[in-house]
Design a protein around this motif. Structure first.
Motif, mmCIF file in Angstrom:
data_model
loop_
_atom_site.group_PDB
_atom_site.id
_atom_site.type_symbol
_atom_site.label_atom_id
_atom_site.label_comp_id
_atom_site.label_asym_id
_atom_site.label_seq_id
_atom_site.Cartn_x
_atom_site.Cartn_y
_atom_site.Cartn_z
ATOM 1 N N ASN A 45 38.153 42.572 42.594
ATOM 2 C CA ASN A 45 37.756 43.920 42.176
ATOM 3 C C ASN A 45 36.253 44.047 41.965
ATOM 4 O OD1 ASN A 45 40.157 45.793 41.713
ATOM 5 N ND2 ASN A 45 40.875 43.854 40.862
ATOM 6 N N GLU A 47 32.817 44.789 43.343
ATOM 7 C CA GLU A 47 32.336 45.522 44.524
ATOM 8 C C GLU A 47 31.394 44.692 45.393
ATOM 9 O OE1 GLU A 47 33.216 48.288 46.147
ATOM 10 O OE2 GLU A 47 34.841 48.364 44.692
ATOM 11 N N SER A 87 43.332 41.833 44.901
ATOM 12 C CA SER A 87 42.733 42.636 43.837
ATOM 13 C C SER A 87 43.768 43.134 42.825
ATOM 14 C CB SER A 87 41.983 43.827 44.440
ATOM 15 O OG SER A 87 42.885 44.713 45.068
ATOM 16 N N LYS A 89 45.754 43.287 39.802
ATOM 17 C CA LYS A 89 45.649 42.702 38.455
ATOM 18 C C LYS A 89 47.011 42.298 37.890
ATOM 19 C CE LYS A 89 41.403 45.136 37.532
ATOM 20 N NZ LYS A 89 40.717 46.192 36.819
#
Length: 190
Positions: A45, A47, A87, A89
């Motif tokens: 996650n 960027e 990504s 969670k």
């Protein structure tokens, strides 16, 4: 058989898995370790990491489409699924587990070197892949407290590129990696 889907180029599907899914996993894991993350979804996650992961995914996807005649839309689905998973969670996954055994993962036909070689074969500069390869070389595996970069210190850049990565001195990837390693670690042995 219910649910069985015939696949075009079936013999290349395992390579696709390694060169897409495992490749993107390695990019995120090694760059995540560099930034101090402990969990894959944290890195997935970030960027800044995602820019490189997408770049590497694009490089390997274009090369595989050219080499294996994969459907571009289907290849994009593979890439999207991998980026989504890494990504998520809700799927805790330690970077330590994903980054383990970097020497094996730097093998000629494995998840980083293999796609980079294929990209070069199809005139695609493997910038994102090279960034991940350098991160893998510098990764300190907590299980062994070793880095592949330690072998550069002990032996040489040439040793790692030849013996670990399986590259020959005449290959473009060999030259690109050697230049990048020397630039980032000017005191290392050549």
């Amino acid at each position: 058989v219910v649910g069985l889907k015939p696949l075009k180029n079936f013999s290349n599907q395992l390579r696709r898995k390694i060169y897409t899914y495992n490749c993107i996993n390695a990019v995120i894991a090694y760059l995540g370790a560099q930034k101090g993350y402990s969990e894959l979804p944290e890195a997935g996650n970030d960027e800044e990491i995602l820019v490189t992961a997408r770049k590497a995914a694009n490089e390997t996807s274009r090369a595989q489409i050219a080499e294996f005649d994969f459907d571009p839309r289907e290849q994009e689905e593979w890439t999207h699924a991998a980026l989504q998973k890494f990504s998520d969670k809700n799927i805790p996954d330690p970077i330590e587990r994903n980054g383990a055994d970097p020497i094996r993962k730097l093998g000629r036909d494995d998840r980083l070197i293999g796609p980079a070689l294929l990209a070069i074969k199809h005139s695609i500069h493997p910038e994102g892949l090279i960034t991940a390869i350098i991160a893998c070389i510098n990764y300190r595996d907590p299980r062994t407290n070793q880095r592949v970069a330690d072998l550069i210190d002990e032996k040489s850049v040439d040793y790692v590129l030849k013996e670990i990565c399986g590259l020959s001195t005449e290959e473009e990837l060999y030259m690109l990696l050697k230049q990048q390693i020397i630039q980032s670690n000017p005191n290392d042995k050549n």
